[in-house]
Write an enzyme that holds these catalytic residues in place. Structure first.
Site, PDB file in Angstrom:
ATOM      1  N   ASP A 141      49.667 -16.275  -9.115  1.00  0.00           N
ATOM      2  CA  ASP A 141      49.329 -15.274  -8.100  1.00  0.00           C
ATOM      3  C   ASP A 141      49.107 -13.918  -8.762  1.00  0.00           C
ATOM      4  OD1 ASP A 141      49.400 -13.828  -5.487  1.00  0.00           O
ATOM      5  OD2 ASP A 141      50.099 -15.755  -4.765  1.00  0.00           O
ATOM      6  N   HIS A 203      50.747  -9.175  -3.027  1.00  0.00           N
ATOM      7  CA  HIS A 203      50.480 -10.555  -2.626  1.00  0.00           C
ATOM      8  C   HIS A 203      51.381 -11.579  -3.319  1.00  0.00           C
ATOM      9  CE1 HIS A 203      48.229 -14.294  -2.288  1.00  0.00           C
ATOM     10  NE2 HIS A 203      47.720 -13.785  -1.195  1.00  0.00           N
ATOM     11  N   SER A 532      47.245 -18.365   2.174  1.00  0.00           N
ATOM     12  CA  SER A 532      48.045 -17.853   1.065  1.00  0.00           C
ATOM     13  C   SER A 532      49.519 -17.828   1.403  1.00  0.00           C
ATOM     14  CB  SER A 532      47.694 -16.384   0.839  1.00  0.00           C
ATOM     15  OG  SER A 532      46.800 -16.241  -0.180  1.00  0.00           O
TER      16      SER A 532
END
Ligand SMILES: *[C@@H]1O[C@H](CO)[C@@H](O)[C@H](O)[C@H]1NC(C)=O
Ligand SMILES: *[C@@H]1O[C@H](CO)[C@@H](O)[C@H](O)[C@H]1NC(C)=O
Ligand SMILES: *[C@@H]1O[C@H](CO)[C@@H](O)[C@H](O)[C@H]1NC(C)=O
Ligand SMILES: *[C@@H]1O[C@H](CO)[C@@H](O)[C@H](O)[C@H]1NC(C)=O
Ligand SMILES: *[C@@H]1O[C@H](CO)[C@@H](O)[C@H](O)[C@H]1NC(C)=O
Length: 745
Positions: A141, A203, A532
């Site tokens: 990620d 994220h 996600s």
């Protein structure tokens, strides 16, 4: 040797020619060479091999060395290098080369607006080692914020002995007994403050906390979603592989991370990115990387993508990947929009601004045209960036007829925006200023109010939390099947919560995820949506199953999660059904005790991989048809206008009680005739494997989006359910003429 033709070559070469009009333009290419050379990996000899290949297209060894970006060799063979298209073509003709493809970027699957540029507590009561402390999750990620409370290592001992990874410590990045490894990969310089595994966008920290975050009491986002934040496997270890920078994740970096993670000793890999330019296995970095992972006993969990709601946009389709769709949870956020005339409209957005509860003047975008920049009212009614007159808009709320209109209003210094929902939007988003997303009908209502009032006003109130009695249903953004590359494999596999989920955030990242914009708020937790977010939920669940059953194969873990999933309500997804949610909603506590599993070996997957095209050293030995891969779902694609006819064989392994007899329950609509032989499976010991055969027949069908039902094996409390789908393929959907499509009848 014949090589499959790269779908990228023509396309990319055309683009690069257009862009540069000269073939000497160089870019990064990935050269995939299959299995690694031998088990005694040695960086020097691997690199030498790759240098010698590059020497074929370079004048000197120095030039060859300089062009090499990555040398893969710890887990599979290949490299990434800076090459011109001619050089790439020469290398692609070399005997030992399997495929060559350019370093395309994949995207993280988080929803973002205006894009202009449930686990129970039982899980945490488990005792070591079954509480997940021996499980290492590789998070691919944007990195992680190591100081976040979600990643404290209280009560965790040193990393498991099998761990062979490392911690890159640039920019004060420190590992602990929770974050046991951190690596970063950057095949070319994207602008970011930190060249390190530190997460600049939030994220990666969010995904890691959803998969394996520790328990943090009182976490919230501006008071919303207040409660205890905790990941699926709070004691699992996290190994960070930063392959995504500013939302893009490049193929060469993804493969480098797979090469390392497999050799480092991770147990599970979580990848929340997807490429819309999906391609066949041999040109797809996630497919190649996850293939080598599964051959080493590592399950990869990946996002289905955010290309919904239209059909067929699904990514990460290989059968060895667990592909996850996103669904809603029982709680939703709504924003009351109060008009000056007292009307209240319930808007579909998260608004954490306007704490003072103030009304602002309201204006139509079409009444605030920037004529001096040559815009017309039709354009400004859509609020195109630049089309609005900032003198008229400043400090006002603007009504836009375009769901992406907020960017234009923000640019013209408006106070807020009222905009239509995105198509079929059934979730709320987080924006960088006050926003109310409403239906088109409500847009007309507000528009009429503005026209009829001489001082129109609106108050976009702070969001409220509501119970969502319809949940779970699949979010409109979640990518839908069918699997256009392998018609015989149903995708997505599962759905999991992916809408408005609270998770750890990077304090230097904008919570509304607008890179380089005006959102300077700093938060430790944020609410985001996307596949996600659903992907790491399943990663946590898989870690939990793996902790309980350390010897289970990736296929067995995947099967356990799929056959125990909660069926979704088909009425909420009439035209897409399983293409939206696969086997259903993940249920981790049931997955640890599935009764039976559909197992598969490395050889089964290799065979499937090989069937994609002739390739060096790849022998497809089995006579098995691709639809006979022992997959825990059944997919039958019928050519438009043909009769329904298909035969499947499946094997189930007993992992429940030694002596157990399962009976079959067939639940299909009348149009399908389904026969299952035998209809009873009697096991006498654990580990015993039994076959069953399924025959599906029916009339000729044409343009049928999906017919679905299920086959369920039942023994006492063990319910082993697999979905069965039948659908027609229109010629336009026959995307690839691969050898895998012969089930068509
Ligand atoms: C690391 O931390 C120290 C002390 O807080 C700080 O002075 C230094 O600038 C940091 N270094 C980097 C590269 O961020
Ligand atoms: C906020 O303002 C609206 C009117 O714009 C009013 O109806 C509502 O009661 C106010 N809420 C609070 C908490 O003051
Ligand atoms: C109109 O657009 C021009 C060109 O983008 C810009 O320079 C100008 O500031 C705008 N005028 C107003 C009043 O917003
Ligand atoms: C599944 O097959 C593998 C061999 O590929 C084997 O090691 C494993 O024990 C089998 N059963 C389960 C439940 O994983
Ligand atoms: C597709 O495959 C069939 C047989 O498998 C072959 O005859 C045909 O030429 C192929 N078409 C294309 C466009 O490659």
């Amino acid at each position: 040797m014949t090589k499959p033709e790269s779908p990228f070559f023509t396309l990319l070469f055309t683009i690069s020619l257009l862009m540069h009009a000269q073939s000497s333009y160089k870019q990064i290419y990935i050269v995939y060479m299959g299995e690694k050379n031998n088990n005694n990996w040695d960086e020097f000899s691997t690199q030498s091999l790759h240098h010698s290949m590059l020497l074929e297209v370079h004048e000197s060894i120095d030039a060859a060395k300089e062009s090499l970006i990555y040398s893969y060799g710890r887990s599979f063979n290949g490299f990434a290098a800076m090459l011109s298209e001619e050089e790439a073509a020469i290398i692609s003709d070399m005997e030992e080369v399997v495929s060559v493809f350019p370093n395309l970027g994949l995207e993280l699957q988080t929803t973002r607006s205006w894009d202009f540029m449930e686990f129970t507590d039982d899980a945490s009561k488990l005792t070591p080692p079954f509480d997940g402390r021996n499980i290492i999750i590789g998070m691919f990620d944007t990195g992680i914020w190591p100081e976040s409370e979600s990643f404290n290592d209280e009560g965790l001992g040193p990393p498991p002995k099998k761990w062979r990874g490392k911690c890159q410590t640039e920019h004060n990045f420190t590992c602990n007994n929770k974050i046991i490894g951190a690596r970063y990969y950057q095949s070319f310089g994207l602008e970011e403050q930190f060249k390190s595994a530190r997460d600049e966008s939030g994220h990666g920290s969010h995904a890691a906390s959803v998969a394996a975050g520790r328990e943090v009491v009182g976490a919230n986002y501006f008071g919303l979603a207040k409660g205890t934040a905790k990941g699926g496997a709070p004691n699992a270890r996290i190994a960070v592989y930063k392959v995504c920078w500013n939302m893009a994740c490049y193929a060469a970096d993804i493969l480098a991370a797979f090469d390392d993670a497999i050799a480092d000793g991770v147990d599970i890999i979580s990848a929340s990115f997807a490429g819309y330019l999906q391609s066949r296995f041999l040109f797809n970095p996630v497919a190649i990387g996850s293939f080598h992972a599964v051959k080493n006993g590592i399950l990869t969990i990946a996002a289905a993508g955010n290309q919904g709601p239209q059909r067929g946009g699904l990514a990460n389709h290989p059968p060895w990947i667990l592909t996850v769709a996103a669904s809603t949870i029982y709680r939703k956020f709504v924003t009351p929009l109060v008009l000056g005339n007292g009307d209240v409209i319930t808007a579909n957005s998260i608004n954490t601004y306007n704490v003072k509860n103030i009304s602002y003047p309201l204006i139509l975008g079409g009444d605030a045209t920037n004529f001096s920049a040559n815009y017309i009212p039709r354009e400004s009614s859509l609020c195109f960036p630049g089309s609005l007159n900032s003198e008229k808009v400043k400090g006002k709320i603007v009504l836009c007829e375009n769901s992406e209109g907020g960017a234009g209003v923000q640019m013209a210094t408006g106070a807020g925006v009222i905009a239509p929902n995105r198509p079929q939007q059934n979730y709320a988003e987080n924006y960088l200023f006050q926003t109310a997303s409403i239906s088109n009908k409500e847009i007309s209502k507000v528009s009429q109010y503005i026209k009829s009032s001489n001082k129109p006003k609106a108050n976009i109130m702070f969001s409220e939390t509501m119970e969502d009695k319809d949940a779970p249903y699949v979010a409109s953004f979640s990518s839908r099947g069918p699997n256009i590359f392998n018609h015989d494999i149903l995708k997505p596999d599962l759905c999991a919560p992916g809408v408005n989920i609270l998770g750890a955030w990077s304090p230097i990242a904008s919570p509304s995820m607008f890179i380089g914009t005006e959102d300077f708020r700093s938060v430790e937790y944020n609410i985001i949506s996307g596949t996600s977010v659903s992907c790491p939920h399943v990663t946590g669940a898989a870690a939990y199953v793996k902790a309980t059953h350390p010897t289970w194969s990736p296929a067995a873990i995947k099967s356990a999660l799929m056959t125990t999933a909660n069926p979704m309500d088909p009425k909420m997804h009439e035209y897409e059904k399983e293409f939206a949610y696969g086997s259903g909603h993940v249920k981790p506590l049931y997955a640890v005790d599935p009764g039976l599993v559909f197992n598969a070996t490395k050889e089964d997957y290799s065979d499937f991989f090989c069937k994609e095209g002739p390739r060096n050293g790849c022998k497809s030995t089995k006579a098995l048809k691709p639809w006979d891969l022992n997959y825990p779902s059944l997919s039958l694609a019928v050519k438009d206008g043909n009769a329904i006819k298909g035969n499947f064989v499946r094997a189930v392994t007993n992992v429940g009680m030694p002596k157990s007899t399962y009976d079959v329950i067939i639940d299909v609509p009348h149009i399908l005739k389904v026969k299952v032989e035998p209809s009873t499976l009697a096991f006498s010991k654990v580990g015993e494997e039994k076959f069953f055969f399924v025959e599906v027949t029916g009339p000729k069908i044409s343009q049928v989006p999906i017919i679905s039902g299920s086959i369920t094996w039942v023994h006492l409390n063990h319910i082993v359910r697999i979905p069965i789908v039948v659908y027609t393929i229109l010629p336009c959907m026959e995307f690839r003429n691969s050898s895998l499509n012969q089930h068509l009848n």
